[in-house]
Scaffold this motif. Structure first.
Motif, PDB file in Angstrom:
ATOM      1  N   ASP A  92       0.808  -1.219   0.000  1.00  0.00           N
ATOM      2  CA  ASP A  92       0.000   0.000   0.000  1.00  0.00           C
ATOM      3  C   ASP A  92       0.841   1.269   0.000  1.00  0.00           C
ATOM      4  O   ASP A  92       0.433   2.281   0.527  1.00  0.00           O
ATOM      5  CB  ASP A  92      -0.945   0.034   1.213  1.00  0.00           C
ATOM      6  CG  ASP A  92      -1.920  -1.116   1.205  1.00  0.00           C
ATOM      7  OD1 ASP A  92      -2.276  -1.564   0.103  1.00  0.00           O
ATOM      8  OD2 ASP A  92      -2.312  -1.555   2.292  1.00  0.00           O
ATOM      9  N   ARG A 108       1.119  13.101  -0.011  1.00  0.00           N
ATOM     10  CA  ARG A 108      -0.284  12.727  -0.209  1.00  0.00           C
ATOM     11  C   ARG A 108      -0.420  11.391  -0.927  1.00  0.00           C
ATOM     12  O   ARG A 108      -1.326  10.618  -0.661  1.00  0.00           O
ATOM     13  CB  ARG A 108      -0.996  13.819  -0.996  1.00  0.00           C
ATOM     14  CG  ARG A 108      -1.239  15.049  -0.163  1.00  0.00           C
ATOM     15  CD  ARG A 108      -1.930  16.131  -0.942  1.00  0.00           C
ATOM     16  NE  ARG A 108      -2.089  17.306  -0.092  1.00  0.00           N
ATOM     17  CZ  ARG A 108      -2.020  18.539  -0.532  1.00  0.00           C
ATOM     18  NH1 ARG A 108      -1.822  18.801  -1.803  1.00  0.00           N
ATOM     19  NH2 ARG A 108      -2.171  19.543   0.301  1.00  0.00           N
ATOM     20  N   SER A 109       0.488  11.113  -1.862  1.00  0.00           N
ATOM     21  CA  SER A 109       0.389   9.859  -2.607  1.00  0.00           C
ATOM     22  C   SER A 109       0.973   8.682  -1.842  1.00  0.00           C
ATOM     23  O   SER A 109       0.768   7.538  -2.210  1.00  0.00           O
ATOM     24  CB  SER A 109       1.109   9.991  -3.950  1.00  0.00           C
ATOM     25  OG  SER A 109       2.504  10.135  -3.741  1.00  0.00           O
ATOM     26  N   GLY A 111       0.203   7.590   1.104  1.00  0.00           N
ATOM     27  CA  GLY A 111      -0.778   6.841   1.881  1.00  0.00           C
ATOM     28  C   GLY A 111      -0.462   6.838   3.358  1.00  0.00           C
ATOM     29  O   GLY A 111      -1.161   6.214   4.153  1.00  0.00           O
ATOM     30  N   GLN A 112       0.588   7.529   3.767  1.00  0.00           N
ATOM     31  CA  GLN A 112       0.996   7.541   5.162  1.00  0.00           C
ATOM     32  C   GLN A 112      -0.048   8.209   6.044  1.00  0.00           C
ATOM     33  O   GLN A 112      -0.244   7.814   7.184  1.00  0.00           O
ATOM     34  CB  GLN A 112       2.318   8.279   5.284  1.00  0.00           C
ATOM     35  CG  GLN A 112       2.857   8.338   6.699  1.00  0.00           C
ATOM     36  CD  GLN A 112       4.165   9.090   6.773  1.00  0.00           C
ATOM     37  OE1 GLN A 112       4.638   9.610   5.784  1.00  0.00           O
ATOM     38  NE2 GLN A 112       4.744   9.153   7.953  1.00  0.00           N
ATOM     39  N   ARG A 114      -3.391   8.478   5.379  1.00  0.00           N
ATOM     40  CA  ARG A 114      -4.769   8.121   5.036  1.00  0.00           C
ATOM     41  C   ARG A 114      -5.593   8.050   6.309  1.00  0.00           C
ATOM     42  O   ARG A 114      -5.097   7.681   7.369  1.00  0.00           O
ATOM     43  CB  ARG A 114      -4.820   6.757   4.336  1.00  0.00           C
ATOM     44  CG  ARG A 114      -4.261   6.782   2.946  1.00  0.00           C
ATOM     45  CD  ARG A 114      -4.586   5.505   2.209  1.00  0.00           C
ATOM     46  NE  ARG A 114      -4.752   4.355   3.072  1.00  0.00           N
ATOM     47  CZ  ARG A 114      -4.170   3.185   2.877  1.00  0.00           C
ATOM     48  NH1 ARG A 114      -3.368   3.012   1.853  1.00  0.00           N
ATOM     49  NH2 ARG A 114      -4.378   2.181   3.689  1.00  0.00           N
ATOM     50  N   ARG A 115      -6.884   8.382   6.222  1.00  0.00           N
ATOM     51  CA  ARG A 115      -7.749   8.383   7.402  1.00  0.00           C
ATOM     52  C   ARG A 115      -7.799   7.019   8.067  1.00  0.00           C
ATOM     53  O   ARG A 115      -7.769   6.911   9.280  1.00  0.00           O
ATOM     54  CB  ARG A 115      -9.161   8.800   7.020  1.00  0.00           C
ATOM     55  CG  ARG A 115      -9.342  10.271   7.056  1.00  0.00           C
ATOM     56  CD  ARG A 115     -10.809  10.576   7.323  1.00  0.00           C
ATOM     57  NE  ARG A 115     -11.008  11.991   7.284  1.00  0.00           N
ATOM     58  CZ  ARG A 115     -10.801  12.789   8.321  1.00  0.00           C
ATOM     59  NH1 ARG A 115     -10.404  12.298   9.444  1.00  0.00           N
ATOM     60  NH2 ARG A 115     -10.983  14.063   8.216  1.00  0.00           N
ATOM     61  N   ASP A 116      -7.890   5.949   7.273  1.00  0.00           N
ATOM     62  CA  ASP A 116      -7.995   4.623   7.877  1.00  0.00           C
ATOM     63  C   ASP A 116      -6.697   4.201   8.555  1.00  0.00           C
ATOM     64  O   ASP A 116      -6.703   3.329   9.423  1.00  0.00           O
ATOM     65  CB  ASP A 116      -8.409   3.587   6.844  1.00  0.00           C
ATOM     66  CG  ASP A 116      -7.424   3.492   5.690  1.00  0.00           C
ATOM     67  OD1 ASP A 116      -6.791   4.500   5.363  1.00  0.00           O
ATOM     68  OD2 ASP A 116      -7.293   2.402   5.112  1.00  0.00           O
TER      69      ASP A 116
END
Length: 178
Positions: A92, A108-109, A111-112, A114-116
């Motif tokens: 991921d 942003r790309s 994934g560090q 990410r909300r989840d």
């Protein structure tokens, strides 16, 4: 290990300089002299081995390290990362292909953030474990009525009103409803 010359250069870059007359006249200047001497000694001693040569130069100059085709594949494979000294597959974590990608876009790309990944269990995302009862519905209605009474149109508490008063009044209204 770094050479003496490299350590001296590092010491010059790490320790700020203060003009000599100021250093000699003030107690803070004498303290600075003592601290800078101690810092130079620590940099020279390098007890933790932190000040080292460039790792790439170390690999290139070390004759015991041989680059095999398998090692080259691992080095050039973007899906393999090193975690705690062990090789692992990156999951991921999209790797940007464009070298012109900016810092914000890279973050942003990645994934560090990410909300989840940050907040995996938000209260709104979980399903209710029990059925909403008549008392729950009435309490919601009572809280709306109590908030209308104790808050202004903008939502601020009226002068002298507290959250405790709102809850007491809501429970009083709930008792009347049942």
């Amino acid at each position: 290990m770094a050479t003496k010359r490299q350590k001296k250069e590092k010491a010059k870059s790490l320790i700020p300089s203060i003009p000599v007359p100021i250093r000699r006249l003030t107690p803070a200047g004498r303290l600075y002299d003592t601290a800078s001497t101690l810092a130079k000694l620590l940099i020279e001693a390098d007890p933790l081995g932190i000040i080292t040569d460039d790792p790439v130069a170390e690999i290139i100059n070390d004759p015991t390290i041989k680059m095999t085709p398998e090692l080259m594949e691992v080095i050039n494979d973007n899906s393999i990362i090193m975690v705690d000294g062990q090789l692992a597959r990156a999951q991921d974590m999209p790797v940007p292909t464009s070298p012109a990608i900016g810092g914000r876009d890279f973050i942003r790309s990645s994934g560090q953030f990410r909300r989840d990944m940050i907040l995996p269990d938000l209260p709104g995302s979980t399903k209710r474990t029990r059925k909403k009862t008549k008392t729950d519905k009435n309490m919601s209605k009572a809280l709306r009525m109590a908030n209308n009474r104790f808050r202004t149109k903008k939502g601020k508490l009226r002068k002298g009103a507290t959250q405790a008063q709102i809850m007491k009044y809501a429970h009083k209204l709930l008792k009347k409803m049942s």
